[in-house]
Write an enzyme that holds these catalytic residues in place. Sequence first.
Site, mmCIF file in Angstrom:
data_model
loop_
_atom_site.group_PDB
_atom_site.id
_atom_site.type_symbol
_atom_site.label_atom_id
_atom_site.label_comp_id
_atom_site.label_asym_id
_atom_site.label_seq_id
_atom_site.Cartn_x
_atom_site.Cartn_y
_atom_site.Cartn_z
ATOM 1 N N ASP A 185 -2.479 -1.885 10.055
ATOM 2 C CA ASP A 185 -2.625 -1.747 8.604
ATOM 3 C C ASP A 185 -3.262 -2.977 7.961
ATOM 4 O O ASP A 185 -3.554 -2.970 6.761
ATOM 5 C CB ASP A 185 -1.254 -1.543 7.938
ATOM 6 N N PRO B 221 9.952 -4.397 -0.093
ATOM 7 C CA PRO B 221 10.962 -4.218 0.945
ATOM 8 C C PRO B 221 10.312 -4.084 2.329
ATOM 9 O O PRO B 221 9.205 -3.559 2.442
ATOM 10 C CB PRO B 221 11.686 -2.928 0.540
ATOM 11 N N LYS C 260 0.849 -1.208 0.000
ATOM 12 C CA LYS C 260 0.000 0.000 0.000
ATOM 13 C C LYS C 260 0.873 1.242 0.000
ATOM 14 O O LYS C 260 2.047 1.209 0.427
ATOM 15 C CB LYS C 260 -0.954 0.006 1.197
ATOM 16 N N GLY D 283 4.318 -4.077 3.698
ATOM 17 C CA GLY D 283 4.630 -5.398 3.136
ATOM 18 C C GLY D 283 4.263 -6.531 4.090
ATOM 19 O O GLY D 283 3.628 -7.512 3.682
HETATM 20 O O1 C5P Z 1 -0.598 -1.898 14.909
HETATM 21 P P1 C5P Z 1 0.859 -2.115 14.669
HETATM 22 O O2 C5P Z 1 1.425 -3.214 15.543
HETATM 23 O O3 C5P Z 1 1.208 -2.304 13.234
HETATM 24 O O4 C5P Z 1 1.595 -0.781 15.106
HETATM 25 C C1 C5P Z 1 2.984 -0.689 15.283
HETATM 26 C C2 C5P Z 1 3.307 0.499 16.183
HETATM 27 O O5 C5P Z 1 2.965 1.711 15.531
HETATM 28 C C3 C5P Z 1 2.509 0.512 17.475
HETATM 29 O O6 C5P Z 1 3.166 -0.200 18.491
HETATM 30 C C4 C5P Z 1 2.447 1.989 17.798
HETATM 31 O O7 C5P Z 1 3.653 2.413 18.364
HETATM 32 C C5 C5P Z 1 2.375 2.621 16.432
HETATM 33 N N1 C5P Z 1 0.990 2.945 15.975
HETATM 34 C C6 C5P Z 1 0.290 3.975 16.573
HETATM 35 N N2 C5P Z 1 -0.973 4.294 16.137
HETATM 36 C C7 C5P Z 1 -1.533 3.612 15.118
HETATM 37 C C8 C5P Z 1 -0.832 2.566 14.477
HETATM 38 C C9 C5P Z 1 0.438 2.263 14.934
HETATM 39 O O8 C5P Z 1 0.801 4.617 17.506
HETATM 40 N N3 C5P Z 1 -2.765 3.957 14.705
#
Ligand code: C5P
Length: 292
Positions: A137, A95, A11, A102
Amino acid sequence: MKTITLEAPAKINLTLDILGRRADGYHDLRMVMQSVSLGDTVTVTESGDGFALLAEGITLPAGKTTLEQRAAESFFRYLDRPVPGLEVRLAKRVPAYAGLGGGSADVAAVLRGLRALYAPELPRRALEEIGLSVGSDVPFCVHGGTCLAEGRGEHLTDLPPLPDCAIVLCKPDFGLPTPELFARVDGAELGARPDTAAMEAALVRGDLPAVAGCLGNVFERVLTEEEGAEIRCIRAALARCGALGAAMSGSGPTVFGLFDDPARAHRAAEALGQKYRQTYLAAPVKKFRELE
Ligand code: C5P
């Protein structure tokens, strides 16, 4: 033998705005997300006992439950069924740590594959909810196409598709860890925000130059001097090669440019590819119809 092979499109973020930090530590976002044809290929096969993840060209974390396995466990927990023996095979092209989702795309493809093999009636929304338990995501990567994504990224509203165009993606050779970038945003002065409403209006009109004119990502405001210089350098190179607009995707550092002329995009990818090994040519991908 139960087996299925799916494409797992990456994306890009046409816009990315951060509205604020939440009590649960995540951030409320408002972004326009777009699937692109740069993607991995994921094969899910029922086989043997336990869960095996096989990937060419990458080393899997030893002793850690992978996101793919967590997704499969969440899927069968949701169905209240025992997890069968599964083998997931990844052919990686996207990547990692690039702002292109990814990893989320691979997890989403595993979920779409499991749905096709074991629960074809399961609604898209349920699959997105299972995906959210693995990553913010993932719901969009389950959905595909062009969406306004809000909340952590799970509240998805379909938007008209990005008009036909060529997309050049270019990843410089440094990483930007997502949690660190979110931490930099807290308390930072972000200045002018991407105009999400203008982006939506441009998509409704099918106006590619207007879409390209309102690309924007607030993460670009919290880069260090050195990181920012590299991102601006790629943006400028894309503009010189004829891009209608360019921006960083997600938490970076990949920069993408939108082109109305495929030949120019091809030349841009060749020119940038001289300096940046991870340069790719792609096209927009529409919402996944198998989930309708
Ligand atoms: O949800 P995911 O594990 O992919 O998110 C990775 C990190 O990105 C989270 O631990 C957080 O620090 C940050 N994040 C956030 N707010 C979001 C999505 C991600 O703070 N809406």
